[in-house]
Design a protein around this motif. Structure first.
Motif, PDB file in Angstrom:
ATOM      1  N   LYS A  58       1.080  -1.643   0.016  1.00 16.89           N
ATOM      2  CA  LYS A  58       0.002   0.070  -0.184  1.00 16.89           C
ATOM      3  C   LYS A  58       0.767   1.295   0.202  1.00 16.89           C
ATOM      4  N   THR A  59       1.837   1.004   0.933  1.00 19.06           N
ATOM      5  CA  THR A  59       2.964   2.359   0.207  1.00 19.06           C
ATOM      6  C   THR A  59       3.522   2.787  -0.404  1.00 19.06           C
ATOM      7  N   TYR A  60       3.943   1.561  -0.990  1.00 15.84           N
ATOM      8  CA  TYR A  60       4.382   1.681  -2.711  1.00 15.84           C
ATOM      9  C   TYR A  60       3.394   2.186  -3.575  1.00 15.84           C
ATOM     10  N   ASP A  61       2.734   1.993  -3.310  1.00 13.36           N
ATOM     11  CA  ASP A  61       1.853   2.480  -4.064  1.00 13.36           C
ATOM     12  C   ASP A  61       1.317   4.043  -4.354  1.00 13.36           C
ATOM     13  N   SER A  62       0.911   4.254  -2.914  1.00 18.18           N
ATOM     14  CA  SER A  62       0.429   5.763  -2.421  1.00 18.18           C
ATOM     15  C   SER A  62       1.481   6.488  -3.041  1.00 18.18           C
ATOM     16  N   ILE A  63       2.613   5.962  -2.464  1.00 12.58           N
ATOM     17  CA  ILE A  63       3.903   7.394  -2.546  1.00 12.58           C
ATOM     18  C   ILE A  63       4.638   6.904  -3.997  1.00 12.58           C
ATOM     19  N   ALA A  64       4.091   5.958  -5.464  1.00 15.23           N
ATOM     20  CA  ALA A  64       4.632   5.808  -6.400  1.00 15.23           C
ATOM     21  C   ALA A  64       4.801   7.150  -7.120  1.00 15.23           C
ATOM     22  N   LYS A  65       4.317   7.862  -7.858  1.00 15.05           N
ATOM     23  CA  LYS A  65       4.512   9.020  -8.627  1.00 15.05           C
ATOM     24  C   LYS A  65       6.208   9.940  -7.913  1.00 15.05           C
ATOM     25  N   HIS A  66       5.571  10.044  -6.432  1.00 21.22           N
ATOM     26  CA  HIS A  66       6.986  10.963  -6.199  1.00 21.22           C
ATOM     27  C   HIS A  66       8.223  10.198  -5.739  1.00 21.22           C
ATOM     28  N   PHE A  67       8.435   8.964  -6.069  1.00 15.97           N
ATOM     29  CA  PHE A  67       9.924   8.524  -5.241  1.00 15.97           C
ATOM     30  C   PHE A  67      10.035   8.830  -6.271  1.00 15.97           C
ATOM     31  N   ASP A  68       9.107   8.312  -7.342  1.00 16.54           N
ATOM     32  CA  ASP A  68       9.165   8.040  -9.348  1.00 16.54           C
ATOM     33  C   ASP A  68      10.362   9.501  -9.710  1.00 16.54           C
ATOM     34  N   VAL A  69      10.385  10.361  -9.223  1.00 18.46           N
ATOM     35  CA  VAL A  69      10.838  11.554  -9.255  1.00 18.46           C
ATOM     36  C   VAL A  69      11.828  12.013  -8.513  1.00 18.46           C
ATOM     37  N   THR A  70      12.255  11.262  -7.783  1.00 16.27           N
ATOM     38  CA  THR A  70      13.121  11.162  -6.444  1.00 16.27           C
ATOM     39  C   THR A  70      14.514   9.798  -7.025  1.00 16.27           C
ATOM     40  N   ARG A  71      13.778   8.432  -7.706  1.00 18.75           N
ATOM     41  CA  ARG A  71      14.479   7.873  -7.744  1.00 18.75           C
ATOM     42  C   ARG A  71      13.858   6.791  -8.937  1.00 18.75           C
ATOM     43  N   TYR A  72      15.317   7.608 -10.405  1.00 17.41           N
ATOM     44  CA  TYR A  72      14.952   6.594 -11.646  1.00 17.41           C
ATOM     45  C   TYR A  72      16.567   6.752 -12.709  1.00 17.41           C
ATOM     46  N   LYS A  73      17.195   6.388 -11.277  1.00 16.28           N
ATOM     47  CA  LYS A  73      18.803   6.262 -11.787  1.00 16.28           C
ATOM     48  C   LYS A  73      19.168   5.027 -11.751  1.00 16.28           C
ATOM     49  N   PRO A  74      19.010   3.627 -12.729  1.00 14.72           N
ATOM     50  CA  PRO A  74      19.638   2.764 -12.468  1.00 14.72           C
ATOM     51  C   PRO A  74      20.737   2.510 -11.231  1.00 14.72           C
ATOM     52  N   TRP A  75      20.857   1.703 -10.819  1.00 13.84           N
ATOM     53  CA  TRP A  75      21.917   2.215  -9.406  1.00 13.84           C
ATOM     54  C   TRP A  75      23.540   0.949  -9.534  1.00 13.84           C
ATOM     55  N   PRO A  76      24.816   1.951  -9.688  1.00 17.06           N
ATOM     56  CA  PRO A  76      25.592   1.319  -9.873  1.00 17.06           C
ATOM     57  C   PRO A  76      26.282   0.309  -9.769  1.00 17.06           C
ATOM     58  N   GLU A  77      26.055  -1.141  -9.241  1.00 18.35           N
ATOM     59  CA  GLU A  77      26.228  -2.150  -9.083  1.00 18.35           C
ATOM     60  C   GLU A  77      25.454  -2.977 -10.114  1.00 18.35           C
ATOM     61  N   THR A  78      24.008  -2.351 -10.627  1.00 20.89           N
ATOM     62  CA  THR A  78      22.511  -2.983 -11.589  1.00 20.89           C
ATOM     63  C   THR A  78      24.129  -2.746 -12.732  1.00 20.89           C
ATOM     64  N   ILE A  79      25.030  -1.523 -13.181  1.00 22.50           N
ATOM     65  CA  ILE A  79      25.587  -1.626 -14.171  1.00 22.50           C
ATOM     66  C   ILE A  79      26.573  -2.170 -14.718  1.00 22.50           C
ATOM     67  N   LYS A  80      27.413  -2.477 -12.701  1.00 21.07           N
ATOM     68  CA  LYS A  80      28.618  -3.252 -12.542  1.00 21.07           C
ATOM     69  C   LYS A  80      28.497  -4.313 -13.425  1.00 21.07           C
ATOM     70  N   PHE A  81      26.847  -5.310 -12.304  1.00 22.89           N
ATOM     71  CA  PHE A  81      26.657  -7.188 -12.794  1.00 22.89           C
ATOM     72  C   PHE A  81      26.115  -6.915 -14.191  1.00 22.89           C
ATOM     73  N   ALA A  82      25.596  -6.042 -14.853  1.00 22.00           N
ATOM     74  CA  ALA A  82      24.998  -6.536 -16.336  1.00 22.00           C
ATOM     75  C   ALA A  82      26.495  -6.539 -16.668  1.00 22.00           C
ATOM     76  N   GLU A  83      27.584  -6.177 -16.872  1.00 22.21           N
ATOM     77  CA  GLU A  83      28.945  -6.780 -17.591  1.00 22.21           C
ATOM     78  C   GLU A  83      28.973  -7.911 -17.864  1.00 22.21           C
ATOM     79  N   ARG A  84      28.840  -8.930 -16.439  1.00 19.54           N
ATOM     80  CA  ARG A  84      28.619 -10.518 -16.802  1.00 19.54           C
ATOM     81  C   ARG A  84      27.652 -11.083 -17.625  1.00 19.54           C
ATOM     82  N   LEU A  85      26.750 -10.260 -18.003  1.00 14.36           N
ATOM     83  CA  LEU A  85      25.422 -10.996 -18.886  1.00 14.36           C
ATOM     84  C   LEU A  85      25.979 -10.302 -20.592  1.00 14.36           C
TER      85      LEU A  85
END
Lengths: 56, 238
Positions: free
Chosen positions: B13-40
Protein backbone atom coordinates in the motif's frame (compact mmCIF):
# COMPACT_ATOMS: atom_id res chain seq x y z
CA UNK A 1 1.08 -8.88 -21.90
CA UNK A 2 2.90 -10.31 -24.90
CA UNK A 3 2.26 -13.94 -25.85
CA UNK A 4 5.92 -14.93 -25.42
CA UNK A 5 5.58 -14.31 -21.67
CA UNK A 6 3.82 -17.70 -21.61
CA UNK A 7 7.23 -19.33 -22.13
CA UNK A 8 8.35 -18.23 -18.66
CA UNK A 9 5.21 -17.69 -16.56
CA UNK A 10 3.82 -20.40 -14.29
CA UNK A 11 1.40 -20.74 -11.41
CA UNK A 12 2.90 -18.96 -8.37
CA UNK A 13 1.58 -21.70 -6.07
CA UNK A 14 2.11 -25.10 -7.76
CA UNK A 15 4.47 -23.89 -10.55
CA UNK A 16 2.42 -25.69 -13.24
CA UNK A 17 2.05 -24.26 -16.73
CA UNK A 18 -0.78 -21.78 -17.21
CA UNK A 19 -3.33 -21.66 -19.99
CA UNK A 20 -3.93 -18.29 -21.63
CA UNK A 21 -7.45 -17.22 -22.50
CA UNK A 22 -7.25 -13.84 -24.19
CA UNK A 23 -10.41 -11.74 -24.02
CA UNK A 24 -9.13 -8.51 -25.54
CA UNK A 25 -6.02 -8.07 -27.66
CA UNK A 26 -4.36 -5.12 -29.35
CA UNK A 27 -1.24 -5.20 -31.58
CA UNK A 28 -0.31 -8.66 -30.28
CA UNK A 29 -0.69 -7.62 -26.65
CA UNK A 30 -3.20 -9.32 -24.39
CA UNK A 31 -5.03 -6.45 -22.72
CA UNK A 32 -7.66 -8.44 -20.83
CA UNK A 33 -7.65 -12.15 -20.21
CA UNK A 34 -7.15 -15.04 -17.88
CA UNK A 35 -4.22 -17.27 -17.00
CA UNK A 36 -5.73 -20.51 -15.79
CA UNK A 37 -4.01 -23.03 -13.56
CA UNK A 38 -5.78 -26.34 -14.06
CA UNK A 39 -4.08 -28.01 -11.13
CA UNK A 40 -5.12 -25.31 -8.62
CA UNK A 41 -8.42 -24.58 -10.43
CA UNK A 42 -7.57 -20.91 -10.20
CA UNK A 43 -7.87 -18.14 -12.77
CA UNK A 44 -5.33 -15.33 -12.62
CA UNK A 45 -6.53 -12.15 -14.28
CA UNK A 46 -4.80 -10.05 -16.89
CA UNK A 47 -6.00 -6.46 -16.61
CA UNK A 48 -4.64 -3.41 -18.46
CA UNK A 49 -2.21 -5.87 -20.06
CA UNK A 50 -0.63 -6.74 -16.66
CA UNK A 51 -1.02 -10.33 -15.40
CA UNK A 52 -1.80 -10.47 -11.70
CA UNK A 53 -0.01 -13.55 -10.42
CA UNK A 54 -0.36 -12.98 -6.72
CA UNK A 55 -1.29 -16.21 -4.91
CA UNK A 56 -5.02 -16.38 -4.17
CA UNK B 1 1.84 3.57 15.59
CA UNK B 2 0.02 0.45 14.54
CA UNK B 3 1.84 -2.90 14.53
CA UNK B 4 0.04 -3.54 11.21
CA UNK B 5 2.89 -1.73 9.49
CA UNK B 6 4.90 -4.94 9.72
CA UNK B 7 3.03 -6.68 6.91
CA UNK B 8 3.37 -7.35 3.21
CA UNK B 9 0.08 -5.58 2.59
CA UNK B 10 1.29 -2.42 4.30
CA UNK B 11 4.52 -2.32 2.26
CA UNK B 12 2.46 -2.78 -0.94
CA UNK B 13 0.00 0.00 0.00
CA UNK B 14 2.82 2.39 0.84
CA UNK B 15 4.58 1.81 -2.49
CA UNK B 16 1.27 2.25 -4.33
CA UNK B 17 0.60 5.53 -2.53
CA UNK B 18 4.06 7.05 -2.99
CA UNK B 19 4.65 5.72 -6.54
CA UNK B 20 4.66 9.08 -8.36
CA UNK B 21 6.76 10.95 -5.82
CA UNK B 22 9.15 7.98 -5.49
CA UNK B 23 9.67 8.06 -9.26
CA UNK B 24 10.67 11.73 -9.21
CA UNK B 25 13.53 11.01 -6.82
CA UNK B 26 14.62 7.49 -7.79
CA UNK B 27 14.92 6.91 -11.49
CA UNK B 28 18.62 6.22 -12.15
CA UNK B 29 19.93 2.64 -12.25
CA UNK B 30 22.05 1.54 -9.31
CA UNK B 31 25.80 1.57 -10.07
CA UNK B 32 25.89 -2.05 -8.90
CA UNK B 33 23.35 -3.01 -11.57
CA UNK B 34 25.53 -1.42 -14.22
CA UNK B 35 28.53 -3.40 -12.98
CA UNK B 36 26.52 -6.62 -12.75
CA UNK B 37 25.29 -6.19 -16.34
CA UNK B 38 28.87 -6.62 -17.56
CA UNK B 39 28.53 -10.30 -16.62
CA UNK B 40 25.51 -10.72 -18.90
CA UNK B 41 25.19 -11.07 -22.64
CA UNK B 42 22.86 -9.19 -24.91
CA UNK B 43 19.75 -11.33 -25.28
CA UNK B 44 19.99 -12.75 -21.75
CA UNK B 45 16.69 -13.33 -19.97
CA UNK B 46 16.66 -11.36 -16.73
CA UNK B 47 14.10 -11.36 -13.93
CA UNK B 48 13.87 -8.20 -11.83
CA UNK B 49 12.29 -9.11 -8.49
CA UNK B 50 10.77 -6.06 -6.83
CA UNK B 51 11.38 -3.96 -9.92
CA UNK B 52 9.55 -0.92 -8.51
CA UNK B 53 9.48 1.90 -11.04
CA UNK B 54 11.89 -0.02 -13.28
CA UNK B 55 14.98 2.09 -12.66
CA UNK B 56 17.28 -0.93 -12.97
CA UNK B 57 15.48 -2.92 -15.63
CA UNK B 58 15.42 -0.09 -18.18
CA UNK B 59 19.20 -0.04 -18.13
CA UNK B 60 19.32 -3.79 -18.77
CA UNK B 61 16.78 -3.49 -21.60
CA UNK B 62 18.88 -0.72 -23.16
CA UNK B 63 21.81 -3.20 -23.17
CA UNK B 64 19.78 -5.70 -25.22
CA UNK B 65 18.60 -7.95 -22.41
CA UNK B 66 15.08 -9.35 -22.25
CA UNK B 67 13.69 -8.41 -18.88
CA UNK B 68 10.68 -9.42 -16.87
CA UNK B 69 9.83 -6.96 -14.12
CA UNK B 70 7.83 -8.19 -11.15
CA UNK B 71 6.48 -6.18 -8.25
CA UNK B 72 3.71 -6.47 -5.69
CA UNK B 73 2.76 -2.79 -6.18
CA UNK B 74 0.58 -2.02 -9.20
CA UNK B 75 1.28 1.68 -8.70
CA UNK B 76 5.00 1.07 -9.21
CA UNK B 77 4.39 -1.21 -12.21
CA UNK B 78 2.19 1.37 -13.94
CA UNK B 79 5.10 3.81 -13.80
CA UNK B 80 7.63 1.15 -14.86
CA UNK B 81 5.51 0.27 -17.92
CA UNK B 82 4.92 3.90 -18.91
CA UNK B 83 8.62 4.70 -18.67
CA UNK B 84 9.71 1.55 -20.53
CA UNK B 85 7.34 2.35 -23.41
CA UNK B 86 8.81 5.85 -23.63
CA UNK B 87 12.49 5.25 -22.85
CA UNK B 88 13.21 1.81 -24.35
CA UNK B 89 10.50 1.53 -27.06
CA UNK B 90 12.34 -1.14 -29.05
CA UNK B 91 13.22 -3.23 -26.02
CA UNK B 92 11.93 -6.67 -25.14
CA UNK B 93 10.28 -6.80 -21.77
CA UNK B 94 7.23 -7.87 -19.79
CA UNK B 95 5.73 -7.19 -16.40
CA UNK B 96 3.72 -9.07 -13.82
CA UNK B 97 2.22 -8.40 -10.43
CA UNK B 98 3.78 -10.95 -8.13
CA UNK B 99 5.07 -11.88 -4.72
CA UNK B 100 8.76 -12.70 -4.22
CA UNK B 101 7.80 -15.58 -1.93
CA UNK B 102 5.77 -17.15 -4.74
CA UNK B 103 7.54 -16.21 -7.96
CA UNK B 104 5.34 -17.01 -11.01
CA UNK B 105 8.29 -18.00 -13.19
CA UNK B 106 9.15 -21.50 -14.39
CA UNK B 107 12.03 -23.48 -12.91
CA UNK B 108 15.42 -22.87 -14.55
CA UNK B 109 14.09 -20.31 -17.01
CA UNK B 110 16.20 -17.20 -16.38
CA UNK B 111 19.83 -16.35 -17.18
CA UNK B 112 19.96 -13.82 -14.37
CA UNK B 113 17.96 -12.40 -11.49
CA UNK B 114 18.33 -8.98 -9.93
CA UNK B 115 16.82 -8.64 -6.48
CA UNK B 116 17.66 -5.13 -5.40
CA UNK B 117 16.47 -3.24 -2.32
CA UNK B 118 13.44 -5.50 -1.90
CA UNK B 119 14.53 -8.35 0.39
CA UNK B 120 14.64 -5.95 3.36
CA UNK B 121 10.90 -5.22 2.99
CA UNK B 122 9.95 -8.82 3.80
CA UNK B 123 8.75 -9.15 7.35
CA UNK B 124 10.18 -12.49 8.53
CA UNK B 125 13.46 -14.33 8.17
CA UNK B 126 11.54 -17.34 6.75
CA UNK B 127 9.94 -15.16 4.06
CA UNK B 128 13.31 -13.64 3.19
CA UNK B 129 14.98 -17.04 2.82
CA UNK B 130 12.01 -18.39 0.81
CA UNK B 131 12.37 -15.48 -1.63
CA UNK B 132 16.08 -16.24 -2.07
CA UNK B 133 15.22 -19.87 -2.82
CA UNK B 134 12.67 -18.68 -5.35
CA UNK B 135 15.36 -16.62 -7.10
CA UNK B 136 17.54 -19.76 -7.17
CA UNK B 137 14.70 -21.89 -8.56
CA UNK B 138 13.98 -19.44 -11.39
CA UNK B 139 17.61 -19.45 -12.58
CA UNK B 140 19.06 -21.74 -15.22
CA UNK B 141 22.07 -23.73 -14.00
CA UNK B 142 24.99 -21.36 -14.35
CA UNK B 143 22.68 -18.36 -13.95
CA UNK B 144 23.67 -15.46 -11.72
CA UNK B 145 21.84 -13.31 -9.20
CA UNK B 146 22.56 -9.86 -7.77
CA UNK B 147 20.97 -9.31 -4.37
CA UNK B 148 21.10 -6.30 -2.09
CA UNK B 149 19.66 -5.31 1.27
CA UNK B 150 20.14 -2.38 3.58
CA UNK B 151 22.84 -2.76 6.19
CA UNK B 152 22.16 -2.32 9.88
CA UNK B 153 25.55 -0.74 10.50
CA UNK B 154 24.47 2.72 9.29
CA UNK B 155 25.02 5.65 11.60
CA UNK B 156 21.94 7.51 10.38
CA UNK B 157 19.65 4.71 11.56
CA UNK B 158 20.92 4.26 15.10
CA UNK B 159 18.11 6.46 16.42
CA UNK B 160 15.48 4.64 14.38
CA UNK B 161 16.78 1.25 15.50
CA UNK B 162 16.05 2.31 19.04
CA UNK B 163 12.52 3.41 18.14
CA UNK B 164 11.72 0.51 15.82
CA UNK B 165 10.82 -1.68 18.75
CA UNK B 166 8.34 0.83 20.12
CA UNK B 167 6.78 1.52 16.71
CA UNK B 168 6.30 -2.09 15.67
CA UNK B 169 5.27 -3.50 19.03
CA UNK B 170 5.41 -7.14 19.98
CA UNK B 171 6.24 -8.33 16.43
CA UNK B 172 9.50 -6.39 16.51
CA UNK B 173 12.72 -8.30 15.82
CA UNK B 174 16.26 -6.98 16.02
CA UNK B 175 16.96 -5.00 12.83
CA UNK B 176 13.32 -4.05 12.19
CA UNK B 177 12.55 -0.36 11.63
CA UNK B 178 9.76 1.78 10.20
CA UNK B 179 10.80 4.74 8.07
CA UNK B 180 8.34 7.43 7.09
CA UNK B 181 7.96 8.69 3.52
CA UNK B 182 6.39 12.13 3.45
CA UNK B 183 4.38 12.43 0.26
CA UNK B 184 5.15 15.49 -1.86
CA UNK B 185 2.74 15.40 -4.75
CA UNK B 186 0.88 18.65 -5.50
CA UNK B 187 -2.77 18.05 -6.18
CA UNK B 188 -2.78 14.66 -4.47
CA UNK B 189 -5.33 14.56 -1.67
CA UNK B 190 -2.71 12.79 0.44
CA UNK B 191 -0.02 15.44 -0.14
CA UNK B 192 2.04 15.87 3.06
CA UNK B 193 0.88 12.59 4.55
CA UNK B 194 3.45 10.26 6.08
CA UNK B 195 3.54 6.66 4.81
CA UNK B 196 5.48 4.13 6.83
CA UNK B 197 7.83 1.68 5.19
CA UNK B 198 8.92 -1.44 7.01
CA UNK B 199 12.58 -2.47 6.69
CA UNK B 200 14.59 -5.26 8.14
CA UNK B 201 18.17 -4.02 8.28
CA UNK B 202 20.70 -6.82 7.93
CA UNK B 203 23.78 -7.22 10.06
CA UNK B 204 26.80 -8.55 8.18
CA UNK B 205 26.57 -11.93 9.90
CA UNK B 206 22.84 -12.23 9.32
CA UNK B 207 23.25 -11.58 5.58
CA UNK B 208 26.08 -14.12 5.39
CA UNK B 209 24.09 -16.70 7.35
CA UNK B 210 21.11 -16.26 5.02
CA UNK B 211 23.32 -16.77 1.94
CA UNK B 212 24.80 -19.84 3.59
CA UNK B 213 21.30 -21.30 4.05
CA UNK B 214 20.61 -21.11 0.29
CA UNK B 215 21.92 -23.47 -2.40
CA UNK B 216 23.74 -20.58 -4.11
CA UNK B 217 27.45 -20.39 -4.65
CA UNK B 218 28.67 -16.96 -3.53
CA UNK B 219 30.77 -15.41 -6.31
CA UNK B 220 31.19 -12.03 -4.64
CA UNK B 221 30.12 -10.42 -1.38
CA UNK B 222 30.66 -6.82 -0.36
CA UNK B 223 29.21 -3.75 1.31
CA UNK B 224 28.74 -0.55 -0.71
CA UNK B 225 26.76 2.62 0.05
CA UNK B 226 25.23 1.14 3.23
CA UNK B 227 24.00 -1.97 1.42
CA UNK B 228 25.00 -5.59 1.65
CA UNK B 229 25.55 -7.05 -1.80
CA UNK B 230 26.12 -10.53 -3.10
CA UNK B 231 26.61 -11.96 -6.55
CA UNK B 232 25.41 -15.53 -6.51
CA UNK B 233 25.36 -18.45 -8.89
CA UNK B 234 23.22 -21.53 -9.36
CA UNK B 235 26.02 -23.91 -10.20
CA UNK B 236 25.95 -26.11 -13.30
CA UNK B 237 25.65 -29.37 -11.34
CA UNK B 238 22.43 -28.10 -9.74
Amino acid sequence: MKHDMMEILCCPVCKSDLELKAMKEQDGDVIEGILACKKCSHDYKIENSIPNLLPP
Amino acid sequence: MSPDHKSKFSVMKTYDSIAKHFDVTRYKPWPETIKFAERLRSGSLVLDLGCGNGRNLRFLISKGMKVMGMDISVGQLDIAIGRAEKEVPDGEYGFAIGDVEHVPVKNSSMDAVIYIATLHHLTSSEARLTSMNEAWRALKPGGVCLVSAWAREQEKFQGELKYGQHDIGEDWEEGDILLPWTLKNEGDAKNGKKFMRYYHLYSEKEFDDMLEATAFKVLDRYIACDNHYAILQKTIDQ
